[in-house]
Scaffold this active site. Sequence first.
Site, mmCIF file in Angstrom:
data_model
loop_
_atom_site.group_PDB
_atom_site.id
_atom_site.type_symbol
_atom_site.label_atom_id
_atom_site.label_comp_id
_atom_site.label_asym_id
_atom_site.label_seq_id
_atom_site.Cartn_x
_atom_site.Cartn_y
_atom_site.Cartn_z
ATOM 1 N N CYS A 81 0.831 -1.196 0.000
ATOM 2 C CA CYS A 81 0.000 0.000 0.000
ATOM 3 C C CYS A 81 0.876 1.261 0.000
ATOM 4 O O CYS A 81 1.443 1.604 -1.027
ATOM 5 C CB CYS A 81 -1.000 -0.032 1.152
ATOM 6 S SG CYS A 81 -2.341 1.159 0.964
ATOM 7 N N HIS A 177 -3.042 -5.152 1.412
ATOM 8 C CA HIS A 177 -2.449 -5.483 2.711
ATOM 9 C C HIS A 177 -2.551 -6.981 2.999
ATOM 10 O O HIS A 177 -3.478 -7.413 3.695
ATOM 11 C CB HIS A 177 -3.186 -4.728 3.821
ATOM 12 C CG HIS A 177 -2.977 -3.264 3.833
ATOM 13 N ND1 HIS A 177 -2.012 -2.660 4.597
ATOM 14 C CD2 HIS A 177 -3.618 -2.267 3.171
ATOM 15 C CE1 HIS A 177 -2.066 -1.351 4.417
ATOM 16 N NE2 HIS A 177 -3.031 -1.089 3.553
ATOM 17 N N GLU A 179 -0.829 -8.673 5.047
ATOM 18 C CA GLU A 179 -0.474 -8.949 6.443
ATOM 19 C C GLU A 179 -1.694 -9.055 7.357
ATOM 20 O O GLU A 179 -1.592 -9.592 8.455
ATOM 21 C CB GLU A 179 0.499 -7.883 6.964
ATOM 22 C CG GLU A 179 -0.090 -6.514 7.226
ATOM 23 C CD GLU A 179 -0.306 -5.651 5.995
ATOM 24 O OE1 GLU A 179 -0.749 -4.499 6.169
ATOM 25 O OE2 GLU A 179 -0.044 -6.107 4.857
#
Length: 198
Positions: A81, A177, A179
Amino acid sequence: MSIPRVGVLALQGDTREHLAALGEAGAEPMTVRRRSELDAVDGLVIPGGESTTISHLLCGFDLLEPLRARLAAGLPAYGACAGMIMLASEILDAGVRGRQALPLRGIDMTVRRNAFGRQVDSFEGDIAFTGLDHPVRAVFIRAPWVERVGAGVTVLARAGDHIVAVREGSVLATAFHPEVTGDRSIHRLFVDIVNGKA
Protein backbone atom coordinates in the site's frame (compact mmCIF):
# COMPACT_ATOMS: atom_id res chain seq x y z
CA MET A 1 20.94 -21.22 3.70
CA SER A 2 20.67 -19.35 6.99
CA ILE A 3 17.44 -17.66 8.02
CA PRO A 4 17.32 -14.21 6.39
CA ARG A 5 17.07 -11.15 8.58
CA VAL A 6 14.20 -9.09 7.18
CA GLY A 7 13.48 -5.65 8.56
CA VAL A 8 10.21 -3.78 8.74
CA LEU A 9 10.49 -0.01 8.46
CA ALA A 10 8.97 0.93 11.81
CA LEU A 11 8.46 4.67 11.53
CA GLN A 12 4.69 4.56 10.95
CA GLY A 13 2.16 2.01 9.78
CA ASP A 14 1.18 -1.58 10.54
CA THR A 15 4.60 -2.81 11.64
CA ARG A 16 3.47 -5.49 14.11
CA GLU A 17 1.40 -7.40 11.54
CA HIS A 18 4.32 -7.57 9.09
CA LEU A 19 6.74 -8.71 11.80
CA ALA A 20 4.39 -11.58 12.68
CA ALA A 21 3.84 -12.51 9.02
CA LEU A 22 7.58 -12.54 8.29
CA GLY A 23 8.25 -14.78 11.29
CA GLU A 24 5.58 -17.20 10.11
CA ALA A 25 7.08 -17.08 6.59
CA GLY A 26 10.51 -18.23 7.83
CA ALA A 27 12.43 -14.98 8.29
CA GLU A 28 14.07 -13.45 11.33
CA PRO A 29 12.06 -10.21 11.58
CA MET A 30 13.35 -6.99 13.11
CA THR A 31 12.29 -3.37 13.25
CA VAL A 32 14.24 -0.72 11.35
CA ARG A 33 14.35 2.85 12.66
CA ARG A 34 18.06 3.64 12.42
CA ARG A 35 20.77 3.50 9.79
CA SER A 36 22.61 0.76 11.71
CA GLU A 37 19.45 -1.38 11.65
CA LEU A 38 18.98 -0.74 7.93
CA ASP A 39 22.58 -1.80 7.32
CA ALA A 40 21.98 -5.07 9.24
CA VAL A 41 19.06 -6.45 7.18
CA ASP A 42 19.01 -8.77 4.17
CA GLY A 43 15.64 -7.42 3.02
CA LEU A 44 13.17 -4.71 4.01
CA VAL A 45 9.38 -4.40 4.19
CA ILE A 46 7.88 -0.92 3.88
CA PRO A 47 4.44 -1.24 5.47
CA GLY A 48 1.16 0.46 4.80
CA GLY A 49 0.45 3.70 6.59
CA GLU A 50 0.53 7.22 5.19
CA SER A 51 3.12 7.80 2.47
CA THR A 52 3.61 11.52 3.15
CA THR A 53 4.14 10.82 6.86
CA ILE A 54 6.56 7.97 6.14
CA SER A 55 8.49 10.27 3.77
CA HIS A 56 8.64 13.02 6.39
CA LEU A 57 9.89 10.56 9.02
CA LEU A 58 12.48 9.03 6.65
CA CYS A 59 13.93 12.52 6.28
CA GLY A 60 13.71 13.20 10.02
CA PHE A 61 15.50 9.95 10.87
CA ASP A 62 18.12 10.54 8.12
CA LEU A 63 17.09 7.32 6.37
CA LEU A 64 15.86 8.59 2.99
CA GLU A 65 19.16 8.69 1.12
CA PRO A 66 20.66 5.60 2.83
CA LEU A 67 17.52 3.64 1.90
CA ARG A 68 17.64 4.89 -1.70
CA ALA A 69 21.31 3.88 -1.85
CA ARG A 70 20.64 0.38 -0.50
CA LEU A 71 17.79 -0.13 -2.96
CA ALA A 72 20.01 1.03 -5.83
CA ALA A 73 22.65 -1.47 -4.64
CA GLY A 74 20.14 -4.34 -4.81
CA LEU A 75 18.49 -4.59 -1.37
CA PRO A 76 15.40 -6.82 -1.70
CA ALA A 77 12.34 -4.85 -0.63
CA TYR A 78 8.60 -5.33 -0.38
CA GLY A 79 6.14 -2.46 -0.13
CA ALA A 80 2.46 -2.82 0.78
CA CYS A 81 0.00 0.00 0.00
CA ALA A 82 1.90 3.11 1.16
CA GLY A 83 5.05 1.02 0.75
CA MET A 84 4.15 0.51 -2.92
CA ILE A 85 3.80 4.27 -3.29
CA MET A 86 7.19 4.82 -1.66
CA LEU A 87 8.94 2.27 -3.92
CA ALA A 88 7.75 4.01 -7.10
CA SER A 89 9.96 6.06 -9.39
CA GLU A 90 7.10 8.56 -9.84
CA ILE A 91 4.15 9.38 -7.57
CA LEU A 92 0.99 11.09 -8.84
CA ASP A 93 -1.03 13.16 -6.34
CA ALA A 94 2.05 13.09 -4.09
CA GLY A 95 0.68 15.67 -1.65
CA VAL A 96 1.22 19.35 -0.92
CA ARG A 97 4.63 20.92 -1.41
CA GLY A 98 6.79 20.45 1.67
CA ARG A 99 4.68 17.47 2.78
CA GLN A 100 4.91 15.15 -0.21
CA ALA A 101 5.41 11.43 -0.64
CA LEU A 102 9.00 11.03 -1.82
CA PRO A 103 9.82 8.25 -4.30
CA LEU A 104 12.50 5.75 -3.30
CA ARG A 105 12.85 4.67 -6.96
CA GLY A 106 12.97 0.94 -6.19
CA ILE A 107 10.66 0.02 -9.10
CA ASP A 108 10.33 1.76 -12.47
CA MET A 109 6.64 2.60 -12.14
CA THR A 110 4.21 5.47 -11.77
CA VAL A 111 1.78 5.08 -8.86
CA ARG A 112 -1.32 7.14 -8.07
CA ARG A 113 -1.93 7.67 -4.34
CA ASN A 114 -5.38 6.88 -2.91
CA ALA A 115 -6.51 5.88 -6.41
CA PHE A 116 -9.27 3.57 -5.18
CA GLY A 117 -10.79 6.36 -3.08
CA ARG A 118 -11.19 7.36 0.53
CA GLN A 119 -11.27 5.17 3.64
CA VAL A 120 -15.00 4.52 3.16
CA ASP A 121 -14.24 3.16 -0.33
CA SER A 122 -11.97 0.44 1.06
CA PHE A 123 -12.79 -3.11 -0.05
CA GLU A 124 -11.48 -6.65 -0.22
CA GLY A 125 -11.69 -9.53 -2.65
CA ASP A 126 -9.88 -12.54 -4.08
CA ILE A 127 -7.50 -11.85 -6.97
CA ALA A 128 -5.29 -14.03 -9.16
CA PHE A 129 -1.59 -13.56 -8.43
CA THR A 130 1.02 -14.68 -10.97
CA GLY A 131 3.33 -17.32 -9.50
CA LEU A 132 0.91 -18.48 -6.81
CA ASP A 133 -1.33 -21.51 -7.26
CA HIS A 134 -4.32 -19.95 -5.51
CA PRO A 135 -6.12 -16.59 -5.42
CA VAL A 136 -4.92 -14.08 -2.84
CA ARG A 137 -7.30 -12.34 -0.46
CA ALA A 138 -6.58 -8.67 -1.10
CA VAL A 139 -7.58 -5.95 1.37
CA PHE A 140 -7.50 -2.49 -0.21
CA ILE A 141 -7.49 0.46 2.23
CA ARG A 142 -7.26 3.89 0.52
CA ALA A 143 -5.13 1.96 -1.92
CA PRO A 144 -2.96 3.14 -4.79
CA TRP A 145 -2.77 1.62 -8.24
CA VAL A 146 0.00 1.52 -10.80
CA GLU A 147 -0.55 3.65 -13.91
CA ARG A 148 2.71 2.87 -15.74
CA VAL A 149 5.40 0.20 -15.53
CA GLY A 150 8.83 0.16 -17.10
CA ALA A 151 10.07 -2.55 -19.45
CA GLY A 152 11.75 -4.52 -16.64
CA VAL A 153 8.68 -4.65 -14.40
CA THR A 154 6.47 -7.76 -14.17
CA VAL A 155 2.78 -7.23 -13.44
CA LEU A 156 1.70 -9.88 -10.90
CA ALA A 157 -1.92 -8.95 -10.18
CA ARG A 158 -4.78 -6.72 -11.26
CA ALA A 159 -8.04 -5.62 -9.68
CA GLY A 160 -10.34 -5.03 -12.62
CA ASP A 161 -8.31 -3.01 -15.10
CA HIS A 162 -5.89 -1.68 -12.49
CA ILE A 163 -2.39 -3.01 -11.73
CA VAL A 164 -2.14 -3.79 -8.02
CA ALA A 165 1.00 -5.96 -7.69
CA VAL A 166 4.37 -5.74 -9.44
CA ARG A 167 7.93 -6.94 -9.22
CA GLU A 168 11.20 -5.64 -10.63
CA GLY A 169 14.20 -7.80 -9.81
CA SER A 170 14.24 -8.30 -6.05
CA VAL A 171 11.71 -5.55 -5.31
CA LEU A 172 8.04 -6.48 -4.83
CA ALA A 173 5.04 -4.22 -4.26
CA THR A 174 1.32 -4.66 -3.66
CA ALA A 175 -1.46 -2.07 -3.41
CA PHE A 176 -3.16 -4.26 -0.83
CA HIS A 177 -2.45 -5.48 2.71
CA PRO A 178 -1.70 -9.24 2.86
CA GLU A 179 -0.47 -8.95 6.44
CA VAL A 180 -4.04 -8.57 7.77
CA THR A 181 -5.53 -11.66 6.11
CA GLY A 182 -3.69 -14.61 7.66
CA ASP A 183 -2.53 -15.76 4.20
CA ARG A 184 1.29 -15.70 4.27
CA SER A 185 1.81 -16.42 0.55
CA ILE A 186 3.07 -12.92 -0.30
CA HIS A 187 5.43 -12.83 2.69
CA ARG A 188 6.73 -16.32 1.83
CA LEU A 189 7.31 -15.15 -1.74
CA PHE A 190 9.28 -12.17 -0.44
CA VAL A 191 11.37 -14.34 1.90
CA ASP A 192 12.13 -16.57 -1.11
CA ILE A 193 13.17 -13.46 -3.06
CA VAL A 194 15.50 -12.44 -0.22
CA ASN A 195 16.96 -15.97 -0.22
CA GLY A 196 17.44 -15.90 -3.99
CA LYS A 197 14.94 -18.72 -4.50
CA ALA A 198 12.29 -16.76 -6.42
